[in-house]
Design a protein around this motif. Structure first.
Motif, PDB file in Angstrom:
ATOM      1  N   GLY A  98       0.836  -1.195   0.000  1.00  0.00           N
ATOM      2  CA  GLY A  98       0.000   0.000   0.000  1.00  0.00           C
ATOM      3  C   GLY A  98       0.866   1.238   0.000  1.00  0.00           C
ATOM      4  N   GLY A  99       0.472   2.264  -0.763  1.00  0.00           N
ATOM      5  CA  GLY A  99       1.253   3.493  -0.824  1.00  0.00           C
ATOM      6  C   GLY A  99       2.648   3.238  -1.350  1.00  0.00           C
ATOM      7  N   LYS A 113     -13.466  -2.136  -4.446  1.00  0.00           N
ATOM      8  CA  LYS A 113     -13.541  -0.991  -3.549  1.00  0.00           C
ATOM      9  C   LYS A 113     -13.290  -1.420  -2.110  1.00  0.00           C
ATOM     10  N   GLY A 114     -12.435  -0.658  -1.422  1.00  0.00           N
ATOM     11  CA  GLY A 114     -12.157  -0.942  -0.018  1.00  0.00           C
ATOM     12  C   GLY A 114     -10.677  -1.158   0.225  1.00  0.00           C
ATOM     13  N   PRO A 135       4.566 -15.536  -7.886  1.00  0.00           N
ATOM     14  CA  PRO A 135       4.081 -14.417  -7.069  1.00  0.00           C
ATOM     15  C   PRO A 135       2.835 -13.767  -7.654  1.00  0.00           C
ATOM     16  N   GLU A 136       1.957 -13.315  -6.768  1.00  0.00           N
ATOM     17  CA  GLU A 136       0.814 -12.489  -7.140  1.00  0.00           C
ATOM     18  C   GLU A 136       0.861 -11.231  -6.278  1.00  0.00           C
ATOM     19  N   PHE A 137       0.350 -10.142  -6.824  1.00  0.00           N
ATOM     20  CA  PHE A 137       0.395  -8.870  -6.114  1.00  0.00           C
ATOM     21  C   PHE A 137      -1.010  -8.423  -5.723  1.00  0.00           C
ATOM     22  N   LEU A 138      -1.117  -7.879  -4.520  1.00  0.00           N
ATOM     23  CA  LEU A 138      -2.338  -7.225  -4.060  1.00  0.00           C
ATOM     24  C   LEU A 138      -1.936  -5.819  -3.658  1.00  0.00           C
ATOM     25  N   LEU A 139      -2.321  -4.843  -4.483  1.00  0.00           N
ATOM     26  CA  LEU A 139      -1.876  -3.463  -4.302  1.00  0.00           C
ATOM     27  C   LEU A 139      -3.052  -2.569  -3.948  1.00  0.00           C
ATOM     28  N   GLY A 140      -2.867  -1.748  -2.931  1.00  0.00           N
ATOM     29  CA  GLY A 140      -3.937  -0.864  -2.481  1.00  0.00           C
ATOM     30  C   GLY A 140      -3.539   0.597  -2.577  1.00  0.00           C
ATOM     31  N   ALA A 141      -4.548   1.449  -2.823  1.00  0.00           N
ATOM     32  CA  ALA A 141      -4.320   2.897  -2.903  1.00  0.00           C
ATOM     33  C   ALA A 141      -5.637   3.615  -2.672  1.00  0.00           C
ATOM     34  N   ARG A 142      -5.573   4.929  -2.492  1.00  0.00           N
ATOM     35  CA  ARG A 142      -6.801   5.704  -2.329  1.00  0.00           C
ATOM     36  C   ARG A 142      -7.632   5.689  -3.608  1.00  0.00           C
ATOM     37  N   SER A 143      -6.942   5.832  -4.764  1.00  0.00           N
ATOM     38  CA  SER A 143      -7.642   5.853  -6.042  1.00  0.00           C
ATOM     39  C   SER A 143      -6.741   5.284  -7.123  1.00  0.00           C
ATOM     40  N   ALA A 144      -7.291   5.103  -8.322  1.00  0.00           N
ATOM     41  CA  ALA A 144      -6.514   4.563  -9.439  1.00  0.00           C
ATOM     42  C   ALA A 144      -5.307   5.435  -9.747  1.00  0.00           C
ATOM     43  N   ALA A 145      -5.454   6.740  -9.561  1.00  0.00           N
ATOM     44  CA  ALA A 145      -4.360   7.667  -9.872  1.00  0.00           C
ATOM     45  C   ALA A 145      -3.153   7.478  -8.957  1.00  0.00           C
ATOM     46  N   ILE A 154      -6.157  -5.450  -7.371  1.00  0.00           N
ATOM     47  CA  ILE A 154      -6.197  -4.040  -6.984  1.00  0.00           C
ATOM     48  C   ILE A 154      -7.344  -3.772  -6.008  1.00  0.00           C
ATOM     49  N   SER A 155      -7.036  -2.958  -4.996  1.00  0.00           N
ATOM     50  CA  SER A 155      -8.059  -2.395  -4.110  1.00  0.00           C
ATOM     51  C   SER A 155      -7.877  -0.880  -4.078  1.00  0.00           C
ATOM     52  N   THR A 156      -8.948  -0.144  -4.291  1.00  0.00           N
ATOM     53  CA  THR A 156      -8.897   1.315  -4.133  1.00  0.00           C
ATOM     54  C   THR A 156     -10.017   1.739  -3.193  1.00  0.00           C
TER      55      THR A 156
END
Length: 257
Positions: free
Chosen positions: A117-118, A174-175, A138-148, A164-166
């Protein structure tokens, strides 16, 4: 072995208004030292009023091209100076520092989930690349506030599946990352880096599922050598310096509730 040497910036790419990726190579042309995923560097900042080096995670390494990628988040006077550097500029770097993620265990031949995250996504790119080179998946789970706010997605996708989680739902689910449906399937090993609340929540999931989990802590660091005691973390072995004993820890070592 730690080295202190000058590097030449080959590329300075603005990934986002708050992030810059610097691709550097040793100015003297000598090969990069051996660097493990999860290790970090300390960059000297030649700016007025800035006296300490800035710790930056290793984002990626290309041994063939002898280049090192550093993803820098704009956070203050020191990182503002680093983010303003251009191709052709020089920087002095101390590297490699700390202990990285573990690699090569046969029991990890199942599904490996790299959660970020971040700016915590930074060390996961090189980690994923090394795991894939070892024949793992490997697989990735990436989080952020928004797509940008998501960074280097194309590079991650070249290594393995990207989930992806945003927070605003502008991309992926979402979440928070801890609510993603990817957790519905078994995972053999978890690697995680990001804000402390996120890592603690991921660690809680890992404990519940009895899944091995390593986290890369982002405690404030000044010297990077264990002398200033800025980055002390309470562990089952007592207080330790994250910069020398970590930044990567097995969650079994941490006194997290």
């Amino acid at each position: 072995m730690k080295e202190i040497k000058d590097f030449t910036i080959l590329e300075a790419v603005s990934e986002h208004p708050s992030y810059t990726m610097l691709r550097v190579t040793p100015a003297d042309g000598t090969p990069l030292p051996a660097i493990q995923p999860g290790q970090f560097v300390q960059i000297a900042v030649e700016a007025p009023g800035v006296f300490l080096r800035r710790p930056i995670s290793v984002n990626d390494v290309n041994a063939e091209k002898n280049t090192l990628d550093l993803l820098i988040r704009l956070a203050g006077r020191g990182t503002s100076h680093l983010c303003a550097l251009k191709a052709g500029d020089s920087v002095n770097i101390m590297l490699p520092l700390g202990n990285g993620f573990s690699l090569g265990a046969k029991e990890r031949e199942g599904r490996l989930l790299l959660v970020g995250g971040g700016v915590g996504v930074a060390p996961l790119l090189y980690l994923g690349r090394r795991l894939r080179e070892e024949g793992l998946k490997p697989e990735f789970l990436l989080g952020a506030r928004s797509a940008a706010d998501l960074l280097r997605l194309t590079d991650f996708a070249e290594i393995g599946p990207v989930h992806i989680s945003t927070e605003d739902g502008s991309m992926g689910e979402k979440g928070f990352v801890t609510l993603h449906s990817v957790w519905n399937e078994p995972v053999a090993h978890i690697y995680c880096c990001g804000p402390a609340p996120m890592m603690k929540a991921v660690a809680a999931i890992a404990r519940k599922k009895e899944t091995p989990c390593e986290v890369s802590l982002e405690n404030m660091m000044a010297c990077g050598l264990g002398a200033c005691l800025c980055c002390v973390e309470n562990t089952v072995k007592g207080n330790v310096c994250v910069c020398t004993e970590g930044p990567v820890f097995d969650i079994k070592m941490l006194n997290w509730e």
